[in-house]
Write an enzyme that holds these catalytic residues in place. Structure first.
Site, short mmCIF file in Angstrom:
data_model
loop_
_atom_site.label_atom_id
_atom_site.label_comp_id
_atom_site.label_asym_id
_atom_site.label_seq_id
_atom_site.Cartn_x
_atom_site.Cartn_y
_atom_site.Cartn_z
N CYS A 12 0.87 -1.17 0.00
CA CYS A 12 0.00 0.00 0.00
C CYS A 12 0.91 1.23 0.00
O CYS A 12 2.14 1.11 0.18
CB CYS A 12 -0.89 0.00 1.24
SG CYS A 12 0.07 0.09 2.75
N HIS A 41 6.46 -7.23 6.96
CA HIS A 41 6.45 -8.67 7.22
C HIS A 41 6.81 -9.42 5.96
O HIS A 41 5.97 -10.08 5.35
CB HIS A 41 5.10 -9.11 7.77
CG HIS A 41 4.86 -8.61 9.14
ND1 HIS A 41 5.64 -9.01 10.21
CD2 HIS A 41 3.99 -7.71 9.63
CE1 HIS A 41 5.25 -8.37 11.29
NE2 HIS A 41 4.25 -7.57 10.96
N HIS A 76 3.61 1.59 10.78
CA HIS A 76 2.68 1.42 11.90
C HIS A 76 2.70 2.58 12.89
O HIS A 76 1.76 2.77 13.64
CB HIS A 76 3.08 0.20 12.75
CG HIS A 76 2.84 -1.11 12.08
ND1 HIS A 76 1.76 -1.36 11.29
CD2 HIS A 76 3.54 -2.27 12.14
CE1 HIS A 76 1.82 -2.61 10.88
NE2 HIS A 76 2.88 -3.18 11.37
N CYS A 98 3.05 6.03 8.51
CA CYS A 98 2.10 6.34 7.42
C CYS A 98 1.33 7.62 7.79
O CYS A 98 0.85 7.74 8.93
CB CYS A 98 1.13 5.18 7.24
SG CYS A 98 -0.13 5.56 6.01
N GLU A 128 0.50 -1.05 15.68
CA GLU A 128 -0.11 0.25 15.30
C GLU A 128 -0.98 0.78 16.44
O GLU A 128 -0.95 1.97 16.79
CB GLU A 128 -0.96 0.09 14.03
CG GLU A 128 -1.62 1.40 13.62
CD GLU A 128 -2.77 1.22 12.65
OE1 GLU A 128 -2.62 0.50 11.65
OE2 GLU A 128 -3.84 1.79 12.91
N THR A 166 -6.29 1.36 11.63
CA THR A 166 -6.53 1.62 10.18
C THR A 166 -7.06 0.39 9.43
O THR A 166 -7.76 0.54 8.44
CB THR A 166 -5.25 2.10 9.48
OG1 THR A 166 -4.22 1.13 9.69
CG2 THR A 166 -4.80 3.45 9.96
N SER A 222 1.25 -14.15 6.33
CA SER A 222 0.56 -12.87 6.13
C SER A 222 -0.95 -13.06 6.18
O SER A 222 -1.54 -13.73 5.32
CB SER A 222 0.99 -12.29 4.78
OG SER A 222 0.03 -11.38 4.31
N SER A 223 -1.59 -12.51 7.20
CA SER A 223 -3.03 -12.73 7.36
C SER A 223 -3.82 -12.02 6.26
O SER A 223 -4.85 -12.52 5.82
CB SER A 223 -3.51 -12.30 8.73
OG SER A 223 -3.25 -10.94 8.93
N ASN A 224 -3.32 -10.88 5.78
CA ASN A 224 -4.10 -10.21 4.73
C ASN A 224 -4.01 -10.97 3.41
O ASN A 224 -4.93 -10.95 2.60
CB ASN A 224 -3.71 -8.73 4.61
CG ASN A 224 -2.44 -8.51 3.85
OD1 ASN A 224 -2.44 -8.43 2.64
ND2 ASN A 224 -1.32 -8.42 4.55
#
Ligand code: F3S
Length: 281
Positions: A12, A41, A76, A98, A128, A166, A222-224
Site C-alpha cells: 500500500c 512482514h 505502523h 504512514c 499500530e 486503520t 501474512s493474514s491479509n
C-alpha cells in the site's frame, strides 16, 4: 493468454513509502541504520536490508541502548515515548509513519488534551494500536467489541472520542459505533479506517470472478494474503497461494485463457513482476 495484474496488488502507499525511506538511508550516512521492528512482514525484504547493513531493533529495552545511529520508524507508527527516548539519546529519527496513522496520533493527542476519553477500536496487541495508544493519556483504552466496551462501565455523560485501527473491519466498526451511540455518552467519532485493504480485496474479488486461474502472492504468515486467497477462492476454484516464483507451477496455467494476479500488502513489486513475466512466457 490474457494476464491481469491487480493495480492494488502488493504494497500500500504507506508501506511503499516506508520501505523506500529505509533504502534511501543506505549509503547516505556513516551511522548504523536500524528499523524499530521489521519494516515489513516480508523475509526477503528484511533479509536484503540486513545484507545492506540495516538491523532490526526488537524491543523497547534494546531501543533504549541505541546511540549514534539512525532509527527508522515504520509505517505502523509508535507512541510519543519512543520519540522522546530517541531524542534524549541523540538518535537521528527517520519517521516513516504512514500519514494516515500520523493523523490518528494527532487526533488522539488533541482529544485527550481536550478532556475526552479516547476509545481505540482495534486489537490491543497490534503495534499500530500500541503506537496510537501512546499518544493518548492514561484513560485511553482499546476495545475490540461491544463486550469490551460494556466492561469499562463508564460513568454517564463521559465525553468519548472513538477512533479505529486503520485496518479494522469497517462493518464491525460501524456496528460498535452504532451501539455506543445509543448509550448516554457525548461521543465524537472519527472513522480512521484506511481503505487500501478494502480496495485490494474488492479488486481481487472482481478479477477472480473473471479469470480461469487466480494467483495470490504473499508470505505464508501474512493474514491479509490469506484473506485475499479466501476471497479469490470463493470466486475462482483454481486459485493458488504462492510465496515466490519458486512455488509457481506453470502447469496450472498451461491450458487456460485468462490468469489474474494479486498480492498481499507485504509483497514486493519484483516478485509480482517475476510471476507476471513467467505467466506471459
Ligand atoms: Fe497502508 Fe497506511 Fe493504509 S500503511 S494500509 S496506507 S494506513
Amino acid at each position: 493468454m490474457e494476464v491481469t495484474v491487480a493495480k492494488t496488488a502488493g504494497f500500500c502507499f504507506g508501506v511503499k513509502r516506508a520501505v523506500e525511506k529505509v533504502y534511501d538511508q543506505i549509503g547516505r550516512t556513516e551511522k548504523r541504520i536500524y528499523t524499530y521492528g521489521p519494516i515489513i512482514h516480508n523475509e526477503q525484504v528484511v533479509g536484503d536490508l540486513r545484507e545492506k547493513g540495516v538491523e532490526v531493533i526488537d524491543s523497547l529495552e534494546e531501543l533504549k541502548t541505541i546511540r549514534n545511529a539512525v532509527v527508522v520508524i515504520r509505517s505502523h507508527g509508535v507512541g510519543k515515548n519512543v520519540y522522546e527516548i530517541l531524542k534524549e539519546n541523540g538518535v537521528e529519527i527517520v519517521d516513516a509513519t504512514c500519514p494516515y496513522v500520523k493523523k490518528i496520533h494527532r487526533i488522539v493527542e488533541k482529544q485527550s488534551a481536550e478532556g475526552r476519553k479516547v476509545l481505540i477500536i482495534g486489537s490491543e496487541d497490534h503495534p499500530e494500536v500500541q503506537g496510537i495508544k501512546g499518544w493518548g493519556d492514561e484513560r485511553t483504552v482499546v476495545i475490540e467489541d461491544m463486550d469490551d466496551f460494556l466492561k469499562l462501565q463508564l460513568p454517564e455523560n463521559e465525553k468519548l472520542c472513538i477512533v479505529s485501527q486503520t485496518t479494522f473491519n469497517y462493518k464491525k466498526f460501524q456496528d460498535i459505533v452504532e451501539k455506543i451511540s445509543k448509550t448516554r455518552y457525548d461521543i465524537t467519532v472519527l472513522n480512521t479506517i484506511c481503505n487500501a485493504t478494502q480496495e485490494r480485496q474488492v479488486e481481487a474479488m472482481r478479477i477472480a470472478s473473471q479469470v480461469d486461474v487466480m494467483l495470490v502472492i504473499g508470505g505464508k504468515h501474512s493474514s491479509n494474503t490469506q484473506k485475499l486467497y479466501d476471497i479469490c477462492r470463493k470466486e475462482c476454484k483454481n486459485t493458488y497461494y504462492i510465496q515466490t516464483l519458486g512455488d509457481f507451477n506453470p502447469e496450472c496455467i498451461s491450458s487456460v485463457r485468462s490468469v489474474g494476479i494479486t498480492a498481499g500488502a507485504s509483497t514486493p513489486n519484483n516478485i509480482i513482476e517475476e510471476v507476471h513475466t513467467k505467466c506471459q512466457s
